[in-house]
Design a protein around this motif. Sequence first.
Motif, PDB file in Angstrom:
ATOM      1  N   ARG A 201       0.858  -1.191   0.000  1.00 42.81           N
ATOM      2  CA  ARG A 201       0.000   0.000   0.000  1.00 42.81           C
ATOM      3  C   ARG A 201       0.891   1.237   0.000  1.00 42.81           C
ATOM      4  O   ARG A 201       1.290   1.732   1.060  1.00 42.81           O
ATOM      5  CB  ARG A 201      -0.920   0.002   1.219  1.00 42.81           C
TER       6      ARG A 201
ATOM      7  N   SER B  10       1.892   5.046  -0.318  1.00 48.01           N
ATOM      8  CA  SER B  10       1.274   6.355  -0.117  1.00 48.01           C
ATOM      9  C   SER B  10       1.623   7.322  -1.241  1.00 48.01           C
ATOM     10  O   SER B  10       0.923   8.311  -1.475  1.00 48.01           O
ATOM     11  CB  SER B  10       1.724   6.949   1.227  1.00 48.01           C
TER      12      SER B  10
ATOM     13  N   PHE C 245      -2.472   2.056  -8.010  1.00 49.69           N
ATOM     14  CA  PHE C 245      -2.508   2.508  -6.608  1.00 49.69           C
ATOM     15  C   PHE C 245      -3.410   3.739  -6.536  1.00 49.69           C
ATOM     16  O   PHE C 245      -2.965   4.886  -6.620  1.00 49.69           O
ATOM     17  CB  PHE C 245      -1.100   2.833  -6.114  1.00 49.69           C
TER      18      PHE C 245
END
Length: 296
Positions: free
Chosen positions: A111, A113, A133
């Motif tokens: 994940r 950012s 993403f």
Amino acid sequence: MPAIKTILKDVVELTARNKLGWLFYRGCGRLADYFGRIYGHAQFVRQVRNQDEKLMRIVRELFPTLTVANGPFKGMRYPAAESYGSMILPKLLGSYESELHRALEELFANRYSAILDIGCAEGYYAVGLGLRFARAHIYAFDTSPKARQMCAEMATLNGLGSRIHIGSFCDAEILKSIPLGDKALIISDCEGYENVLFSREIAGFLANHDLIVEAHDFIDIDISPNLRRIFSETHDVGQISSTDDIEKAQTYRFAELDRYTTSERFTILGERRPATMKWLILTSRKASALTVAESQ
């Protein structure tokens, strides 16, 4: 005929004893070399032009909607039938840098950012990773105004206009100013500048983040060994080598290419690399340790 050859040999032997004769022969040699270079360059330009025209015909045949057909960025759309600094057909087909696909699939489990793309060209990775993403902020840099314009157009076409930040030059200070968040993915393809940008200090700064760095060893043969040393203290270092275009033509299988000969597949799949390239896959040890601790 034998008499003529004998006369010519005698003339050469006599003139070769004279300095003016040597100057004459040297001049003839240089003139021949000059015209040879002109002919060779003209032939190369003609061949490249003919090949590019053929490639554009194939683009229109296979990808009329300019949508990536395969690979990790399947479904991504191009605003025009062009890319910056690389071949468009492998990107639309989805074979472009397919050597990295397995590594990318593993990274997709994270994940991130933020995504940072240094040397983004028209945005193949910046936009493609932005689509994969959906919550990450995208930072894309390229020194070419044309590349930045193309990247912005592709980002808008694919709905990333509000999430992408496009800049020109990314040095160490600019890199440190980017809000990467807890865990970012950095893609670098900056034509040798990676050996300047990624110092031991920057490696430490990026200790929490993952990187894919294309090492341009044909520019400086010490780039990949140097980067391996720099990042070895903070990251697990893997390496992937590029596949030769001939090998691609003989082994890559795509349904879209079934109608084409091996020679035509060589043209379609070709990425025109100047040498075997190396990508360094740098995964954060610190982040991996945190993930393991959180799962226990």
